[in-house]
Design an enzyme around this catalytic site. Sequence first.
Site, short mmCIF file in Angstrom:
data_model
loop_
_atom_site.label_atom_id
_atom_site.label_comp_id
_atom_site.label_asym_id
_atom_site.label_seq_id
_atom_site.Cartn_x
_atom_site.Cartn_y
_atom_site.Cartn_z
N TYR A 1 0.79 -1.48 -0.14
CA TYR A 1 0.14 0.01 -0.13
C TYR A 1 0.85 1.27 0.30
O TYR A 1 0.36 2.54 -0.96
CB TYR A 1 -0.85 -0.34 1.21
CG TYR A 1 -1.99 1.26 0.98
CD1 TYR A 1 -2.60 1.51 0.40
CD2 TYR A 1 -1.69 1.82 1.58
CE1 TYR A 1 -3.97 2.45 0.45
CE2 TYR A 1 -2.19 3.67 2.57
CZ TYR A 1 -3.45 3.60 1.38
OH TYR A 1 -4.39 5.29 0.67
N GLU B 1 -11.05 4.92 4.72
CA GLU B 1 -10.92 5.84 5.54
C GLU B 1 -11.99 6.35 6.50
O GLU B 1 -11.54 6.29 7.96
CB GLU B 1 -10.36 7.57 5.12
CG GLU B 1 -9.54 7.18 4.30
CD GLU B 1 -7.53 6.93 5.28
OE1 GLU B 1 -8.32 6.82 5.93
OE2 GLU B 1 -6.87 6.64 4.22
N TRP C 1 -4.89 1.73 10.69
CA TRP C 1 -5.19 0.84 9.47
C TRP C 1 -4.91 0.04 8.82
O TRP C 1 -5.30 -0.95 8.26
CB TRP C 1 -4.41 2.21 9.21
CG TRP C 1 -3.77 2.17 7.52
CD1 TRP C 1 -2.82 1.57 6.55
CD2 TRP C 1 -5.13 2.38 6.25
NE1 TRP C 1 -3.51 1.49 4.87
CE2 TRP C 1 -4.53 1.77 4.86
CE3 TRP C 1 -6.48 2.93 6.86
CZ2 TRP C 1 -5.77 2.77 4.16
CZ3 TRP C 1 -6.82 2.84 5.43
CH2 TRP C 1 -6.89 2.90 4.59
#
Length: 181
Positions: free
Chosen positions: A17, A39, A47
Amino acid sequence: MNWYCDVAPGHPLHGPYHDTEYGVPVTDETVLFERLCLEVFQAGLSWLLVLKKRPALNAAFDGFVVDRVAAFDDADRARLLADAGIIRNRRKIDAVIENARRVQALRDSHGGFAAWIAAHHPRDLAAWVKLFRATFRFAGPEVVNEFLMSIGILPGAHRDDCPVQGRILAQAPPWSRVGSG
């Protein structure tokens, strides 16, 4: 300051990522919508959890194709709330569905999500947060900041000495071209 650049290298989820997506400018509606949704799902969570659940979230939300998600109904909500593979938070699920409808509306008012962002660029974080809160659901400061950093609008995704930052800076920024024909 803790940098994602320090956490990501070599990690099986963070690494890819960080290296290929985070901070890289994008204008594709589906990618933008997925990032906003991820998000929203991350708010209050890690995350890493979102990255682990990303494949299941993509499957559950039909690849985050805006028109498909905007058409979700009560049966879809029930299906999502029963799906143990995703982050099952009713407020977040409702926000994703409603935000898909709001992205559809941005097509009429601005020519699309990317064009809406471009029309308001540049701004500082406080102005972006105010704009996002007026436009989307579940759009607090952390969600807005991370979303805008993830798509290359706000700085701070990478340290100056990060090789990914060098690649990003070498690209022509797409935001000035959105909606210009």
